[in-house]
Design a protein around this motif. Structure first.
Motif, PDB file in Angstrom:
ATOM      1  N   UNK A   1       0.823  -1.206   0.000  1.00 52.42           N
ATOM      2  CA  UNK A   1       0.000   0.000   0.000  1.00 52.42           C
ATOM      3  C   UNK A   1       0.859   1.259   0.000  1.00 52.42           C
ATOM      4  N   UNK A   2       1.999   1.241   0.702  1.00 52.28           N
ATOM      5  CA  UNK A   2       2.800   2.467   0.664  1.00 52.28           C
ATOM      6  C   UNK A   2       3.448   2.645  -0.703  1.00 52.28           C
ATOM      7  N   UNK A   3       3.757   1.511  -1.372  1.00 53.07           N
ATOM      8  CA  UNK A   3       4.278   1.624  -2.734  1.00 53.07           C
ATOM      9  C   UNK A   3       3.231   2.253  -3.646  1.00 53.07           C
ATOM     10  N   UNK A   4       1.980   1.798  -3.487  1.00 54.38           N
ATOM     11  CA  UNK A   4       0.924   2.278  -4.385  1.00 54.38           C
ATOM     12  C   UNK A   4       0.620   3.755  -4.174  1.00 54.38           C
ATOM     13  N   UNK A   5       0.940   4.278  -2.988  1.00 52.28           N
ATOM     14  CA  UNK A   5       0.722   5.718  -2.796  1.00 52.28           C
ATOM     15  C   UNK A   5       1.732   6.524  -3.599  1.00 52.28           C
ATOM     16  N   UNK A   6       2.849   5.897  -3.963  1.00 54.99           N
ATOM     17  CA  UNK A   6       3.894   6.599  -4.705  1.00 54.99           C
ATOM     18  C   UNK A   6       3.871   6.272  -6.197  1.00 54.99           C
ATOM     19  N   UNK A   7       3.607   5.003  -6.520  1.00 59.07           N
ATOM     20  CA  UNK A   7       3.681   4.558  -7.912  1.00 59.07           C
ATOM     21  C   UNK A   7       2.316   4.106  -8.402  1.00 59.07           C
ATOM     22  N   UNK A   8       1.866   4.665  -9.507  1.00 61.71           N
ATOM     23  CA  UNK A   8       0.617   4.230 -10.116  1.00 61.71           C
ATOM     24  C   UNK A   8       0.900   3.615 -11.478  1.00 61.71           C
ATOM     25  N   UNK A   9       0.011   2.724 -11.916  1.00 62.95           N
ATOM     26  CA  UNK A   9       0.238   2.039 -13.181  1.00 62.95           C
ATOM     27  C   UNK A   9      -1.008   2.118 -14.051  1.00 62.95           C
ATOM     28  N   UNK A  10      -0.802   2.418 -15.318  1.00 60.41           N
ATOM     29  CA  UNK A  10      -1.900   2.303 -16.277  1.00 60.41           C
ATOM     30  C   UNK A  10      -1.511   1.212 -17.271  1.00 60.41           C
ATOM     31  N   UNK A  11      -2.277   0.130 -17.253  1.00 56.00           N
ATOM     32  CA  UNK A  11      -1.917  -1.008 -18.093  1.00 56.00           C
ATOM     33  C   UNK A  11      -2.478  -0.844 -19.498  1.00 56.00           C
ATOM     34  N   UNK A  12      -2.111  -1.773 -20.343  1.00 57.72           N
ATOM     35  CA  UNK A  12      -2.509  -1.711 -21.739  1.00 57.72           C
ATOM     36  C   UNK A  12      -3.939  -2.183 -21.943  1.00 57.72           C
ATOM     37  N   UNK A  13      -4.238  -3.345 -21.375  1.00 56.60           N
ATOM     38  CA  UNK A  13      -5.563  -3.941 -21.546  1.00 56.60           C
ATOM     39  C   UNK A  13      -6.225  -4.132 -20.198  1.00 56.60           C
ATOM     40  N   UNK A  14      -7.541  -4.108 -20.221  1.00 58.89           N
ATOM     41  CA  UNK A  14      -8.286  -4.348 -18.990  1.00 58.89           C
ATOM     42  C   UNK A  14      -9.407  -5.319 -19.306  1.00 58.89           C
ATOM     43  N   UNK A  15      -9.435  -6.407 -18.578  1.00 59.98           N
ATOM     44  CA  UNK A  15     -10.552  -7.333 -18.735  1.00 59.98           C
ATOM     45  C   UNK A  15     -11.239  -7.416 -17.390  1.00 59.98           C
ATOM     46  N   UNK A  16     -12.200  -6.544 -17.177  1.00 59.42           N
ATOM     47  CA  UNK A  16     -12.899  -6.559 -15.901  1.00 59.42           C
ATOM     48  C   UNK A  16     -13.843  -7.750 -15.895  1.00 59.42           C
ATOM     49  N   UNK A  17     -13.879  -8.458 -14.773  1.00 59.27           N
ATOM     50  CA  UNK A  17     -14.664  -9.680 -14.729  1.00 59.27           C
ATOM     51  C   UNK A  17     -16.157  -9.445 -14.574  1.00 59.27           C
ATOM     52  N   UNK A  18     -16.530  -8.439 -13.816  1.00 55.95           N
ATOM     53  CA  UNK A  18     -17.936  -8.298 -13.470  1.00 55.95           C
ATOM     54  C   UNK A  18     -18.424  -6.878 -13.744  1.00 55.95           C
ATOM     55  N   UNK A  19     -19.730  -6.707 -13.582  1.00 60.24           N
ATOM     56  CA  UNK A  19     -20.382  -5.432 -13.921  1.00 60.24           C
ATOM     57  C   UNK A  19     -20.130  -4.314 -12.926  1.00 60.24           C
ATOM     58  N   UNK A  20     -18.895  -3.967 -12.680  1.00 55.68           N
ATOM     59  CA  UNK A  20     -18.629  -2.839 -11.797  1.00 55.68           C
ATOM     60  C   UNK A  20     -18.976  -1.541 -12.521  1.00 55.68           C
ATOM     61  N   UNK A  21     -19.325  -0.520 -11.737  1.00 54.53           N
ATOM     62  CA  UNK A  21     -19.569   0.775 -12.367  1.00 54.53           C
ATOM     63  C   UNK A  21     -18.246   1.525 -12.485  1.00 54.53           C
ATOM     64  N   UNK A  22     -18.242   2.533 -13.346  1.00 57.79           N
ATOM     65  CA  UNK A  22     -17.057   3.359 -13.532  1.00 57.79           C
ATOM     66  C   UNK A  22     -16.586   3.899 -12.185  1.00 57.79           C
ATOM     67  N   UNK A  23     -17.548   4.374 -11.403  1.00 58.15           N
ATOM     68  CA  UNK A  23     -17.193   4.988 -10.130  1.00 58.15           C
ATOM     69  C   UNK A  23     -16.549   3.971  -9.182  1.00 58.15           C
ATOM     70  N   UNK A  24     -17.065   2.749  -9.189  1.00 52.77           N
ATOM     71  CA  UNK A  24     -16.487   1.728  -8.310  1.00 52.77           C
ATOM     72  C   UNK A  24     -15.032   1.454  -8.673  1.00 52.77           C
TER      73      UNK A  24
END
Lengths: 374, 254
Positions: free
Chosen positions: B70-93
Motif C-alpha cells: 500500500x505504501x508503494x501504491x501511494x507513490x507509484x501508479x500504473x496504467x496497463x494496456x488492456x483491462x478485462x474486468x470480470x464483473x459489472x462494476x460501475x465506472x465509479x467503483x
C-alpha cells in the motif's frame, strides 16, 4: 436519486442504440439498491434477514407432518424461554428433529454460498466455487475412509466421519497450496484452478478404489457423497455457526481486496493490494468453511456456484454487498432445496445434493441464457 | 526519484532484462522504446513487484522491494494496456478502488478527501457523466480513461504506463496523452512509459531508454537516444525511411 438514475439509464439507452450496440439490461443497472451505498443499509440487512427467517420458519412447519405456523412459533418460543412444553406431536417433531436440521441447512447454505462468492471474486472466474480448490473432494475422501473402515475416535465416538473429513480437508489444503507454491511462487489463478482440478480427479479415483472394496458400505458412502443434512444435531449447528461467523467476518473484512481481484489481479497489485497475502488468507478461510460444511452435510454442489450469480444480478458485484447478500441468499436457496428433498417423494427423502444439482444446473443455464441474450 | 540499479529478471534460464540501470528525476517523461521482446514491459512489472528480480529499485531512496504494497501504491501508479474486468462494476467503483492504498479500513466511513479525489479524477478524464455506467458496456477508449481516472485518484507521484494507447483510435490516443502531459505539469511528478510508436515517444518524451534484447543500448535525452542511426541498428531496418513512406501517403491531400 431514483430520478437521476432513471435519467442516466435512459440516456445510456439512447446512446447505446445510437452506437448500434445492443441496449444493456437497464433494470439491473437502474436498480436503486445498487446505487444507494456501497455497504448494505440496516434496512436492507433487515429485509434479507426477514426473508431468511420467514423461509426458515416455513421449512420448520412443512414436512411429512405439517404443523401450523402459530403452533411452531409457540413451541420454539417456549423452548427459548425454557417454559414447560405442553405434550404434543409438534414439540416432539420440531425440537429434536426439524429445528436442528433446518438451522444446519440454513448455515450450510450461507457458508457454501459465501465461499463461492469469495472464490468467484478472488479468481475472477464466474465458474469457481468453494470446491474449485479441491478441498471439498479431500474432505469427502476422509469421510469415505471413515465410513468404509468404520474409523472412530475414542474421545468422540459419534463424530468419526466428521473429524476425518476435517482432517482431510486440512491435509488437502496443505498439499494443494504446497504444490502450488512449488510450481508457481506467485500463486497464479491458473495454477490454483489447474491443481484443484487435478487434485479432485486424483481424490475421486482414490474414492472409487475404496468404494470398489467397500462391500456392504457402498450404499452409505454413496448416500453420504450425495449430501444430506438429515441427521444434523444442535452440536453441528453450533460448530457451523461459529465457523460461519469467524470465516464470514474474515472474508467480509477483505471485501475491498476481493473487489480489486474481481477487477483483475494486476490491477489489484497496482492499487496496492498485497496480492499474495490476500490470496492465501481467502483460500485458507474458504477451505475451512468448505471443510466444515462437507464434514457435516457431505458434498452439496451448485449452491456456491449459483447463488452468488443470482445475488450479483440483484445487488451488483461489489463484495461489500455481495458477500452478506450471498450468505442470506445461500441460506434461502438451500432451505428451499432441502424442503423439496423432504416433501417431493414423501416418505422417501431425496439427498439434498441431488436437488441442488438439479435445480442449480437449470438455474445456471437460465442465468447464462439471460446474460448471453443481451 | 526512481533509481534502478543492476536490474536483472530471468524466466527460468532465459534472461529478459540484463543488468539494467537507469534513473528518472522529477519532471521527466522517460520513454522506454525498443523492438518486441526487448524486456520493456518486464521493467515496469519489476518496479511494481509483479516479477522476481535481482538488483535494486529505489524510490526516493527507499527499496521498493521492502515497502508495503500500500505504501508503494501511494507513490507509484500504473496504467496497463488492456483491462478485462470480470464483473459489472460501475465506472465509479473502479475509480474508487484507486483510493485503496489511502483509506485505512473497511468500516471507516467515506472520507471527504477520498471522495474529492474520485470526483476530481472523474472530471479530469471526462468520465463523470458515465460514473454509474457498467464498465462492461464501455468502449475501449472509455475503459482506458476509466482506469486513467483510477490512477489519478490513486494520486501517485510516479506514473508507469504500459502501451497506454496501443489499441485506441487516434482521438483517444490524443486525449490520453494530453491528459498525462497535463498531469505531469505539477512539480514533483514523473512518468515512465513503454511505447511502440516512435513518433509518440519523440513527441512526448523528455528522456528515452532504448532497449534491445534485455540490455540498454542507449539512454539520455530523447533527441540523442532516438537518432536514426541508433534506431536503425536496433530495429534492423531503415526506420526514418519507413516513417517517411507512411507519411508520404498523405502527400497532395491538401
Amino acid at each position: 436519486m431514483a430520478i437521476l438514475s432513471a435519467r442516466n439509464c435512459r440516456k445510456h439507452h439512447t446512446k447505446a442504440n445510437g452506437d448500434g450496440k445492443r441496449p444493456h439490461l437497464c433494470f439491473l443497472k437502474g436498480n436503486d439498491m445498487r446505487k444507494k451505498a456501497e455497504h448494505f443499509r440496516l434496512s436492507e440487512y433487515l429485509i434479507f434477514a426477514g426473508i431468511t427467517l420467514f423461509t426458515l420458519c416455513a421449512c420448520i412447519c412443512i414436512g411429512s407432518v405439517n404443523i401450523p405456523m402459530n403452533e411452531t412459533l409457540t413451541v420454539i418460543w417456549n423452548a427459548i424461554i425454557r417454559a414447560p412444553q405442553p405434550e404434543s406431536l409438534a414439540a416432539s417433531i420440531i425440537l429434536p428433529v426439524r429445528l436442528p436440521r433446518v438451522i444446519c441447512v440454513a448455515l450450510s447454505g450461507a457458508a457454501l454460498s459465501l465461499a463461492g462468492a469469495a472464490m468467484q471474486g478472488l479468481l475472477k472466474n464466474p465458474l469457481a466455487d468453494g470446491s474449485t480448490l479441491g478441498v471439498s473432494s479431500g474432505a469427502s475422501l476422509g469421510a469415505v475412509l471413515a465410513i468404509a473402515f468404520g474409523i472412530t475416535f475414542p474421545a468422540i465416538p459419534f463424530a468419526g466421519t466428521m473429524i476425518m473429513a476435517i482432517i482431510f480437508a486440512f491435509l488437502s489444503l496443505l498439499i494443494i497450496l504446497g504444490l502450488s507454491y512449488k510450481l508457481d511462487y506467485s500463486l497464479s489463478t491458473n495454477t490454483i484452478i489447474l491443481i484443484g482440478v487435478i487434485y479432485s480427479m486424483f481424490v475421486s479415483s482414490a474414492m472409487n478404489v475404496i468404494i470398489a472394496f467397500a462391500g456392504d458400505k457402498v450404499k452409505d458412502i454413496t448416500f453420504w457423497t450425495m449430501g444430506s443434512l438429515q441427521n444434523s444435531s444442535y452440536k453441528n449447528a453450533v460448530i457451523l455457526a461459529g465457523v460461519l461467523l469467524i470465516c464470514g467476518g474474515i472474508l467480509f473484512s477483505l471485501a475491498r481486496e476481493l473487489n480489486a481481484f474481481a477487477v483483475g489481479e494486476d490491477n489489484a497489485r497496482h492499487i496496492g493490494v498485497d496480492v499474495r497475502k490476500t490470496k492465501l488468507i481467502v483460500l485458507i478461510t474458504v477451505s475451512i468453511l468448505i471443510g466444515v460444511c462437507v464434514s457435516i452435510g457431505g458434498t452439496i454442489g451448485f449452491v456456491g456456484l449459483v447463488t452468488p450469480h443470482m445475488v450479483r444480478m440483484l445487488v451488483g458485484p461489489n463484495h461489500k454487498r455481495l458477500l452478506p447478500a450471498s450468505a442470506f441468499g445461500g441460506a434461502v436457496f438451500l432451505l428451499l432445496a432441502d424442503l423439496v428433498a423432504r416433501i417431493l417423494l414423501d416418505p422417501i427423502e431425496l439427498p439434498i445434493g441431488v436437488v441442488t444439482s438439479l435445480v442449480g444446473a437449470l438455474v445456471f443455464i437460465f442465468i447464462f441464457y439471460q446474460t448471453r441474450k443481451r | 526519484m526512481l533509481q534502478v540499479h543492476n536490474l536483472t529478471v530471468s524466466y527460468g534460464s532465459h534472461t529478459v532484462v540484463d543488468h539494467l540501470s537507469f534513473q528518472v528525476v522529477e519532471g521527466q517523461w522517460l520513454m522506454i522504446v525498443g523492438p518486441n521482446g526487448a524486456g520493456k514491459s518486464t521493467i515496469l512489472n519489476a518496479i511494481t513487484q509483479g516479477v522476481n528480480y535481482t538488483g535494486t529499485v529505489l524510490l526516493n531512496g527507499t527499496d521498493v522491494k521492502k515497502q508495503k504494497a500500500s505504501s508503494r501504491a501511494r507513490e507509484i501508479g500504473v496504467l496497463a494496456q488492456n483491462h478485462h474486468v470480470g464483473y459489472e462494476f460501475t465506472v465509479e467503483e473502479i475509480v474508487r478502488l484507486g483510493r485503496y492504498a489511502h483509506s485505512s479500513g473497511l468500516l471507516s466511513g467515506r472520507r471527504n478527501e477520498d471522495e474529492a479525489a474520485v470526483q476530481r479524477a472523474l472530471e479530469l478524464t471526462g468520465m463523470a457523466p458515465q460514473r454509474q455506467q457498467s464498465v462492461l458496456t464501455l468502449s475501449g477508449g472509455e475503459l482506458q480513461r476509466t482506469f486513467l481516472a483510477q490512477v489519478f485518484a490513486q494520486g501517485p507521484r510516479l506514473l508507469l504506463l504500459d502501451e497506454p494507447t496501443n489499441h485506441l483510435d487516434l482521438v483517444y490516443q490524443k486525449q490520453v496523452f494530453a491528459l498525462i502531459s497535463e498531469w505531469l505539469k505539477t512539480p514533483g511528478r514523473a512518468v515512465v512509459s513503454v511505447v511502440h510508436d516512435l513518433s509518440l515517444a519523440r513527441a512526448f518524451g523528455t528522456n528515452a531508454l532504448l532497449m534491445h534484447k534485455g540490455r540498454a543500448v542507449a539512454q539520455g535525452e530523447v533527441k540523442d537516444v532516438m537518432s536514426s542511426g541508433q534506431l536503425d541498428r536496433v530495429y534492423g531496418m531503415d526506420v526514418r525511411d519507413w516513417m517517411r513512406t507512411m507519411l508520404s501517403q498523405w502527400d497532395g491531400d491538401e
